[in-house]
Write a protein that holds these residues in place. Structure first.
Motif, short mmCIF file in Angstrom:
data_model
loop_
_atom_site.label_atom_id
_atom_site.label_comp_id
_atom_site.label_asym_id
_atom_site.label_seq_id
_atom_site.Cartn_x
_atom_site.Cartn_y
_atom_site.Cartn_z
N LYS A 188 0.82 -1.23 -0.07
CA LYS A 188 0.07 0.06 -0.09
C LYS A 188 0.90 1.20 -0.12
N ARG A 189 2.25 1.24 -0.34
CA ARG A 189 3.09 1.96 -0.23
C ARG A 189 2.87 3.11 -1.25
N THR A 190 2.94 4.48 -1.29
CA THR A 190 2.96 5.22 -2.52
C THR A 190 4.21 6.06 -2.44
N ALA A 191 4.92 6.04 -3.49
CA ALA A 191 6.18 6.90 -3.76
C ALA A 191 5.94 8.03 -4.62
N THR A 192 6.45 9.05 -3.94
CA THR A 192 6.26 10.46 -4.82
C THR A 192 7.62 11.12 -5.10
N GLU A 193 8.10 11.16 -6.51
CA GLU A 193 9.43 11.91 -6.77
C GLU A 193 9.27 13.40 -6.58
N THR A 194 9.97 13.90 -5.53
CA THR A 194 9.91 15.45 -5.36
C THR A 194 11.52 15.96 -5.30
N PRO A 195 11.56 17.01 -6.21
CA PRO A 195 11.09 17.26 -7.27
C PRO A 195 11.15 16.21 -8.33
N ALA A 196 10.40 16.34 -9.57
CA ALA A 196 10.19 15.47 -10.42
C ALA A 196 11.51 15.25 -11.24
N LYS A 197 11.88 14.08 -11.79
CA LYS A 197 13.35 13.88 -12.40
C LYS A 197 14.44 13.98 -11.43
N SER A 198 14.25 14.13 -10.05
CA SER A 198 15.41 14.63 -9.24
C SER A 198 16.08 13.08 -8.75
N GLY A 199 15.17 12.09 -8.85
CA GLY A 199 15.64 10.64 -8.06
C GLY A 199 15.52 10.75 -6.78
N LYS A 200 14.88 11.77 -5.99
CA LYS A 200 14.55 11.88 -4.54
C LYS A 200 13.20 11.47 -4.29
N PHE A 201 12.89 10.17 -3.25
CA PHE A 201 11.51 9.91 -3.17
C PHE A 201 11.11 10.03 -1.67
N LEU A 202 9.81 10.58 -1.69
CA LEU A 202 9.28 10.29 -0.56
C LEU A 202 8.18 9.27 -0.41
N TYR A 203 8.18 8.58 0.58
CA TYR A 203 7.48 7.27 0.77
C TYR A 203 6.19 7.67 2.03
N ALA A 204 5.09 6.87 1.64
CA ALA A 204 4.11 7.10 2.56
C ALA A 204 3.43 5.72 2.57
N LYS A 205 2.96 5.15 3.76
CA LYS A 205 2.40 3.88 4.15
C LYS A 205 3.06 2.72 3.68
N SER A 206 4.52 2.86 3.95
CA SER A 206 5.30 1.84 3.87
C SER A 206 5.00 0.83 4.52
N CYS A 207 4.78 1.06 5.87
CA CYS A 207 4.60 -0.17 6.90
C CYS A 207 3.00 -0.47 7.30
#
Length: 546
Positions: free
Chosen positions: A337-356
């Motif tokens: 159920k995890r969501t991954a958001t790349e912030t900023p776009a095309k940066s290779g930096k990811f924010l994750y939510a609901k990993s656990c």
């Protein structure tokens, strides 16, 4: 799951908190740190990083209480520094730009064009692929274009014939095979190598030793969270059930990487488990979760993506004396159920939510790429931060000194012949390939044309989907294990009525998309398919035991 302490919080490696704090810090200072001047080769990608503040300068880390501090100090903790985090944060983009510069003179090659197209279209983003399984659709994360650039750049100037001969000689030594049999393969022209291996296969199998497995309880077994969903198995009439190939008795159960881009870790751990069985006669269940966290924490960053180049992860682990943890010390979390958001776009930096979410061991999970428990303590007036991994380790590691990729993109038949030799003599092969072409029926993959997959392009009239050509094959986006080979003549005897494999037969591939994908987790790849869609065929690692 760790929770932020409101009173002077120093450390919380929740990706969301870290990303927000970094954005606030950069906004206040109005500065960014450019990594390199963007290449003309990829004008759509602006690879920049926000400055990472010194520890204690912003409320981005969680303070550990006395009990947790003692546990961290006495445990297996990877200690982090501000300078180290900043350097690791920058490394992925720096490596990509350096590899693109190396590839620029080779831009006319189809494999290089595919990398350049992917970089321009997605930067460091790790795309997702939804695949059908018997338990329903599974969405997996694929490896990004930076892995493809690393793979393509690493092949420049290699003498693949020499690599093949040296790796073949090692197989002979490892398995006590007659050197003259290996010599016949080495002397064969690349296009004839499959025929030669087929001719000597009976002699090879008679010469094999050390292929016994003791009937012992597997070491390190856990609850099987890395294999769910259950209820699917290989067909009773399918090739896996009917065919007794040499590596079969050494293979661990089919696993499921779930919603994460950790195929490289599953292939690496599966390789190690198989080699332990073959070499030491013991069944082991090793932790993919620990392998991911160790690599990401030492060589990545808190907002890193899932992906990694398999050879790099294994080599760095071997160089630092990494020993695998057991699965029961840290069980894999599929993060469905995890969501991954790349912030900023095309940066290779990811924010994750609901990993656990739905993970039963909340105290071993955080919303970061490593998912490791993290925190900081104040020692002698200085803030010291770290992440904790299981203290209990197995005695098993890898020696990768002789590990090589021996697939020459200009002459693939030669390396594929060595791959057949490896698997028929009990040595698994790590294969990187384009997972978008893994459409199968009962596990059998067809000799699919390039146009079976499409990609999106900008046109004068807007975006549209265009069928792929050989210049669009992303042969780096997935990693799995080749564990067997069957020629068409033998296939007709073992499984009458099975479709013949285009090019001479099938490689047997152990995947990490659960036992509900393909034939109990396995798919059968025609020779011609591997020739088109494989990007690397790697073996030569040796398992060690301390």
């Amino acid at each position: 799951m760790l929770h932020t302490i409101r009173q002077r919080p120093l450390f919380s490696l929740s990706a969301a908190l870290l990303g927000a704090a970094l954005a606030a810090q950069a906004g206040a200072q109005g500065t960014t740190v450019p990594l390199t001047t963007p290449l003309r080769l990829n004008p759509a990608v602006q690879l920049r990083l926000q400055a990472v503040p010194n520890f204690g300068a912003a409320p981005i880390f969680r303070t550990l209480d006395a009990t947790a501090s003692t546990r961290f100090l006495n445990g297996n903790t990877i200690w982090l520094t501000a300078q180290g985090l900043q350097a690791n944060q920058a490394a992925r983009a720096q490596t990509l730009n350096a590899n693109l510069a190396r590839l620029q003179p080779q831009a006319a090659r189809p494999q290089v064009q595919a990398v350049l197209r992917a970089v321009q279209a997605q930067g460091l983003r790790e795309p997702q692929l939804t695949v059908p399984t018997r338990s329903g659709p599974l969405t997996v994360t694929l490896l990004g274009a930076d892995v493809g650039a690393s793979l393509a750049a690493s092949r420049l100037g290699q003498d693949f014939e020499q690599v093949g001969r040296s790796v073949g000689a090692q197989v002979a030594r490892d398995l006590n095979l007659p050197a003259d049999l290996i010599g016949r393969v080495a002397q064969a022209a690349p296009q004839q190598r499959l025929n030669v291996v087929t001719q000597i296969q009976p002699d090879l199998l008679r010469a094999l030793t050390r292929l016994d497995v003791r009937a012992l309880q597997p070491e390190g077994t856990a609850d099987g969270l890395d294999a769910a969903p259950s209820g699917c198995a290989a067909s009773a009439s399918g090739l896996f059930t009917r065919y007794d190939f040499p590596i079969k008795k050494h293979l661990p159960a089919a696993k499921n990487q779930g919603g994460r881009g950790t195929c490289w870790a599953f292939a690496s751990v599966g390789l190690t488990e198989t080699l332990v069985s073959r070499t030491f006669g013991r069944k082991v269940d090793l932790s993919e979760e620990d392998f991911v966290a160790n690599y990401k924490l030492r060589y990545g960053s808190p907002t890193d993506g899932d992906g990694a180049w398999t050879e790099d992860a294994l080599t760095k682990g071997a160089q630092t004396g990494y020993r695998f943890a057991y699965e029961n010390a840290w069980q894999y979390n599929q993060s469905l159920k995890r969501t991954a958001t790349e912030t900023p776009a095309k940066s290779g930096k990811f924010l994750y939510a609901k990993s656990c979410t739905d993970y039963p061991f909340q105290n071993q999970c955080e919303d970061s790429v490593s998912q490791a428990e993290t925190g900081c303590i104040l020692a002698d007036g200085k803030t010291v931060c770290g992440a904790q991994l299981p203290a209990t380790r197995s005695p098993y590691g890898l020696n990768t000194g002789a590990m090589r990729n021996f697939l020459d993109p200009e002459q693939p038949e030669g390396g594929m012949g060595w791959a057949v030799l490896a698997v028929v003599t009990g040595t698994p092969v790590l294969m990187t390939h384009d997972a978008r072409y893994l459409t199968n029926s009962g596990g059998y993959v067809g000799d699919l044309p390039y146009s079976a997959v499409s990609h999106e392009e900008d046109t004068p009239t807007g975006k549209k989907w265009v069928p792929n050509t050989d210049k669009d094959v992303q042969n780096w986006n997935h990693v799995a294990l080749l564990v067997g080979w069957i020629g068409n003549e033998q296939l007709a005897k073992v499984s009458p009525g099975a479709p013949a494999g285009a090019g001479g037969g099938y490689f047997i591939m152990k995947n990490s998309w659960s036992s509900c994908f393909g034939d109990g987790g396995y798919v059968y790849l025609p020779w011609n398919w591997v020739k088109k869609y494989a990007g690397a065929l790697t073996f030569g690692a040796q398992v060690t035991r301390n």
